[in-house]
Write a protein that holds these residues in place. Structure first.
Motif, PDB file in Angstrom:
ATOM      1  N   VAL A  40     -11.298  -8.667  -5.734  1.00 14.54           N
ATOM      2  CA  VAL A  40      -9.792  -8.191  -5.144  1.00 14.54           C
ATOM      3  C   VAL A  40      -9.277  -6.253  -5.752  1.00 14.54           C
ATOM      4  O   VAL A  40      -8.806  -6.207  -6.738  1.00 14.54           O
ATOM      5  CB  VAL A  40      -8.225  -9.125  -5.689  1.00 14.54           C
ATOM      6  CG1 VAL A  40      -7.014  -8.602  -4.946  1.00 14.54           C
ATOM      7  CG2 VAL A  40      -8.887  -9.960  -5.072  1.00 14.54           C
ATOM      8  N   ALA A  41      -9.807  -5.634  -4.925  1.00 15.48           N
ATOM      9  CA  ALA A  41      -9.258  -4.147  -5.061  1.00 15.48           C
ATOM     10  C   ALA A  41      -7.683  -4.242  -4.683  1.00 15.48           C
ATOM     11  O   ALA A  41      -7.152  -5.313  -4.424  1.00 15.48           O
ATOM     12  CB  ALA A  41      -9.892  -3.599  -3.768  1.00 15.48           C
ATOM     13  N   PRO A  42      -7.309  -3.792  -5.848  1.00 17.22           N
ATOM     14  CA  PRO A  42      -5.898  -3.165  -5.805  1.00 17.22           C
ATOM     15  C   PRO A  42      -5.479  -2.532  -4.601  1.00 17.22           C
ATOM     16  O   PRO A  42      -6.395  -1.223  -3.995  1.00 17.22           O
ATOM     17  CB  PRO A  42      -5.303  -2.200  -7.117  1.00 17.22           C
ATOM     18  CG  PRO A  42      -6.812  -1.357  -7.468  1.00 17.22           C
ATOM     19  CD  PRO A  42      -7.741  -2.931  -6.944  1.00 17.22           C
ATOM     20  N   ALA A  43      -4.237  -2.339  -4.427  1.00 14.31           N
ATOM     21  CA  ALA A  43      -3.740  -1.855  -2.745  1.00 14.31           C
ATOM     22  C   ALA A  43      -2.793  -1.116  -2.684  1.00 14.31           C
ATOM     23  O   ALA A  43      -1.956  -0.965  -3.273  1.00 14.31           O
ATOM     24  CB  ALA A  43      -3.386  -2.587  -1.428  1.00 14.31           C
ATOM     25  N   PRO A  44      -2.984  -0.006  -3.377  1.00  9.04           N
ATOM     26  CA  PRO A  44      -2.067   1.798  -4.170  1.00  9.04           C
ATOM     27  C   PRO A  44      -1.228   1.391  -3.125  1.00  9.04           C
ATOM     28  O   PRO A  44       0.381   2.114  -3.473  1.00  9.04           O
ATOM     29  CB  PRO A  44      -2.845   2.310  -3.856  1.00  9.04           C
ATOM     30  CG  PRO A  44      -4.663   2.777  -3.551  1.00  9.04           C
ATOM     31  CD  PRO A  44      -4.089   0.412  -3.498  1.00  9.04           C
ATOM     32  N   GLU A  45      -1.296   1.428  -1.848  1.00 11.79           N
ATOM     33  CA  GLU A  45      -0.029   1.646  -0.916  1.00 11.79           C
ATOM     34  C   GLU A  45       1.081   0.826  -0.932  1.00 11.79           C
ATOM     35  O   GLU A  45       1.718   1.217  -0.150  1.00 11.79           O
ATOM     36  CB  GLU A  45      -0.981   2.261   0.400  1.00 11.79           C
ATOM     37  CG  GLU A  45      -1.176   0.821   1.030  1.00 11.79           C
ATOM     38  CD  GLU A  45      -2.486   0.174   1.066  1.00 11.79           C
ATOM     39  OE1 GLU A  45      -3.087  -0.516   1.258  1.00 11.79           O
ATOM     40  OE2 GLU A  45      -3.320   0.824   0.038  1.00 11.79           O
ATOM     41  N   ALA A  46       1.228  -0.478  -0.770  1.00  8.39           N
ATOM     42  CA  ALA A  46       2.115  -1.571  -0.386  1.00  8.39           C
ATOM     43  C   ALA A  46       2.901  -1.143  -1.915  1.00  8.39           C
ATOM     44  O   ALA A  46       3.027  -0.124  -2.623  1.00  8.39           O
ATOM     45  CB  ALA A  46       1.274  -2.863  -1.119  1.00  8.39           C
ATOM     46  N   PRO A  47       4.325  -1.623  -1.842  1.00  7.88           N
ATOM     47  CA  PRO A  47       5.297  -0.513  -2.030  1.00  7.88           C
ATOM     48  C   PRO A  47       5.523  -1.878  -4.083  1.00  7.88           C
ATOM     49  O   PRO A  47       5.310  -2.854  -3.500  1.00  7.88           O
ATOM     50  CB  PRO A  47       6.642  -1.331  -0.974  1.00  7.88           C
ATOM     51  CG  PRO A  47       5.530  -2.349  -0.651  1.00  7.88           C
ATOM     52  CD  PRO A  47       4.813  -2.220  -0.324  1.00  7.88           C
ATOM     53  N   ILE A  48       6.061  -0.833  -4.155  1.00  8.20           N
ATOM     54  CA  ILE A  48       6.539  -1.479  -6.349  1.00  8.20           C
ATOM     55  C   ILE A  48       7.318  -1.797  -5.977  1.00  8.20           C
ATOM     56  O   ILE A  48       8.617  -1.942  -5.177  1.00  8.20           O
ATOM     57  CB  ILE A  48       5.792  -0.594  -6.817  1.00  8.20           C
ATOM     58  CG1 ILE A  48       6.097  -1.374  -8.449  1.00  8.20           C
ATOM     59  CG2 ILE A  48       7.205   0.427  -6.631  1.00  8.20           C
ATOM     60  CD1 ILE A  48       5.872  -0.092  -9.103  1.00  8.20           C
ATOM     61  N   GLN A  49       7.593  -3.016  -6.742  1.00 14.29           N
ATOM     62  CA  GLN A  49       9.039  -4.333  -6.546  1.00 14.29           C
ATOM     63  C   GLN A  49      10.035  -3.257  -7.502  1.00 14.29           C
ATOM     64  O   GLN A  49       9.574  -2.725  -7.867  1.00 14.29           O
ATOM     65  CB  GLN A  49       8.836  -5.475  -6.608  1.00 14.29           C
ATOM     66  CG  GLN A  49       7.898  -5.872  -8.120  1.00 14.29           C
ATOM     67  CD  GLN A  49       8.019  -7.484  -8.227  1.00 14.29           C
ATOM     68  OE1 GLN A  49       6.900  -7.491  -7.490  1.00 14.29           O
ATOM     69  NE2 GLN A  49       9.007  -7.815  -8.922  1.00 14.29           N
ATOM     70  N   SER A 206       0.248  -7.557  -7.186  1.00 19.38           N
ATOM     71  CA  SER A 206       0.132  -7.491  -5.848  1.00 19.38           C
ATOM     72  C   SER A 206       0.639  -6.458  -6.173  1.00 19.38           C
ATOM     73  O   SER A 206       2.171  -6.096  -5.069  1.00 19.38           O
ATOM     74  CB  SER A 206       0.004  -8.227  -5.107  1.00 19.38           C
ATOM     75  OG  SER A 206      -0.696  -7.513  -3.633  1.00 19.38           O
ATOM     76  N   PRO A 207       0.551  -5.128  -5.549  1.00 15.61           N
ATOM     77  CA  PRO A 207      -1.073  -4.620  -6.245  1.00 15.61           C
ATOM     78  C   PRO A 207      -1.604  -4.174  -7.428  1.00 15.61           C
ATOM     79  O   PRO A 207      -0.560  -4.587  -8.538  1.00 15.61           O
ATOM     80  CB  PRO A 207      -0.880  -2.825  -5.250  1.00 15.61           C
ATOM     81  CG  PRO A 207       0.730  -2.139  -5.596  1.00 15.61           C
ATOM     82  CD  PRO A 207       1.517  -2.915  -5.560  1.00 15.61           C
ATOM     83  N   ARG A 208      -2.377  -4.748  -8.561  1.00 15.78           N
ATOM     84  CA  ARG A 208      -3.268  -4.954 -10.066  1.00 15.78           C
ATOM     85  C   ARG A 208      -2.230  -3.804  -9.867  1.00 15.78           C
ATOM     86  O   ARG A 208      -2.410  -2.646  -9.962  1.00 15.78           O
ATOM     87  CB  ARG A 208      -4.315  -5.264  -9.561  1.00 15.78           C
ATOM     88  CG  ARG A 208      -4.975  -6.447  -9.143  1.00 15.78           C
ATOM     89  CD  ARG A 208      -4.865  -8.016  -9.342  1.00 15.78           C
ATOM     90  NE  ARG A 208      -4.911  -7.970 -10.591  1.00 15.78           N
ATOM     91  CZ  ARG A 208      -6.347  -7.880 -11.243  1.00 15.78           C
ATOM     92  NH1 ARG A 208      -6.811  -8.551 -10.060  1.00 15.78           N
ATOM     93  NH2 ARG A 208      -6.282  -8.451 -12.614  1.00 15.78           N
ATOM     94  N   ARG A 209      -2.331  -4.277 -11.775  1.00 21.37           N
ATOM     95  CA  ARG A 209      -1.327  -3.372 -12.769  1.00 21.37           C
ATOM     96  C   ARG A 209      -2.294  -2.991 -14.005  1.00 21.37           C
ATOM     97  O   ARG A 209      -3.332  -4.343 -14.027  1.00 21.37           O
ATOM     98  CB  ARG A 209       0.230  -4.108 -12.940  1.00 21.37           C
ATOM     99  CG  ARG A 209       0.968  -4.782 -11.842  1.00 21.37           C
ATOM    100  CD  ARG A 209       1.606  -3.002 -11.544  1.00 21.37           C
ATOM    101  NE  ARG A 209       2.964  -3.421 -11.267  1.00 21.37           N
ATOM    102  CZ  ARG A 209       3.178  -3.834  -9.540  1.00 21.37           C
ATOM    103  NH1 ARG A 209       1.935  -4.157  -8.726  1.00 21.37           N
ATOM    104  NH2 ARG A 209       4.208  -3.815  -9.186  1.00 21.37           N
TER     105      ARG A 209
END
Ligand SMILES: Nc1ncnc2c1ncn2[C@@H]1O[C@H](COP(=O)(O)OP(=O)(O)O)[C@@H](O)[C@H]1O
Ligand SMILES: [Mg+2]
Length: 277
Positions: A40-49, A206-209
């Motif tokens: 599972v690669a990180p998805a940097p474009e996903a919004p941070i909560q 998600s994204p991975r931290r």
């Protein structure tokens, strides 16, 4: 269905079932997360909560050498090199947790953990949690001059929920877990299921931290070794003029079974102010 597909399907299901996203992930879920790590690669474009907002004190930041905006070119370059090396090694190995430790007090572990976390969060691909894991001598919140209600010990002793101890201090892609109440029984807390759930929940977002852990020194308690099985990699901090060479060699031996990314020499009298190199 392959094991990996099964793990990914289960994780997606678990995420969907957890409102707010800070999902504790224990038991079988935890080992599943470890297997899935390699695919599972990180998805940097996903919004941070969103996390709880906490203010920081600019005077405390300055007094404690927290480098939000680094004026000193040599210092800025040193942290960027450290950041990039750490990121390379962690990405290449699918490691997400980094413990910052050393041999004794006052070597600069806390300040290095803070400045490294800030430098990492400046990389648009890296989302970072900075956690105070020095349970007997917590200092992270104080160094940042943070105003907050609950810390990590409150969560570990059942007085606060997980989402009540994660704070947004106004730095993009960085969230901080401070602590203000020292505990004597730190290694027992570090071995507890609650602590494992906590790290799994942070790291499994998600994204991975990337989770940067400000840890105690290895020579004063068994805390680092107690929590080591849950930490992907370590950075050792040594201080010029404080850390003895022999002590450092012993430390590397104690940690020889673990992934030590390298040793950071703090308070070095050597500078490189050349404009190009
Ligand atoms: N490179 C440095 N130059 C000047 N002061 C430093 C440096 N590194 C650390 N310090 C100071 O030394 C003290 C101990 O640092 P700290 O990060 O708390 O160490 P540790 O976490 O290893 O106990 C702090 O007051 C910090 O501001
Ligand atoms: Mg410290």
């Amino acid at each position: 269905m392959s094991l990996i597909e099964e793990v990914m399907r289960r994780q997606a299901h678990e995420r969907a079932a957890m409102p707010g996203g800070l999902a504790a992930n224990s038991g079988a879920g935890a080992s599943a997360a470890r297997v899935a790590r390699s695919v599972v690669a990180p998805a940097p474009e996903a919004p941070i909560q969103e996390y709880r907002p906490a203010t920081v004190d600019p005077e405390a930041l300055e007094r404690n050498r927290v480098l939000l905006r680094v004026q000193d070119v040599a210092v800025s370059r040193a942290y960027k090199i450290l950041r990039t090396r750490v990121l390379h090694r962690m990405t290449a190995n699918n490691w997400y947790t980094l413990g910052v430790t050393g041999t004794g007090a006052g070597e600069g572990k806390t300040i290095t953990a803070i400045n490294l976390a800030i430098a990492l969060a400046q990389d648009p691909n890296a989302w970072v949690f900075l956690v105070d894991l020095d349970l007997q001598r917590p200092q992270l919140g104080a160094y940042l001059g943070m105003s907050y209600e609950y810390g990590l010990t409150d969560y570990l002793t059942g007085q606060a929920q997980l989402e009540q101890v994660v704070y947004d201090i106004g730095i993009k892609r960085l969230a901080v877990v401070p602590n203000s109440s020292p505990v004597e029984t730190s290694s027992e807390h570090l071995r507890s299921a609650k602590m494992t759930d906590f790290i799994n929940a942070l790291e499994g977002q998600s994204p991975r931290r990337y989770v940067i852990l400000d840890m105690p020194p290895i020579n004063v308690s068994d805390d680092v070794l107690a929590f080591a099985p849950r930490v992907d990699s370590f950075l050792l901090i040594a201080s010029q003029g404080i850390t003895a060479r022999r002590t450092l060699a012993n430390a590397k031996e104690v940690l020889s079974e673990l992934n030590v990314l390298g040793v950071v020499l703090n308070r070095s009298t050597e500078r490189n102010d050349s404009p190009y190199y």
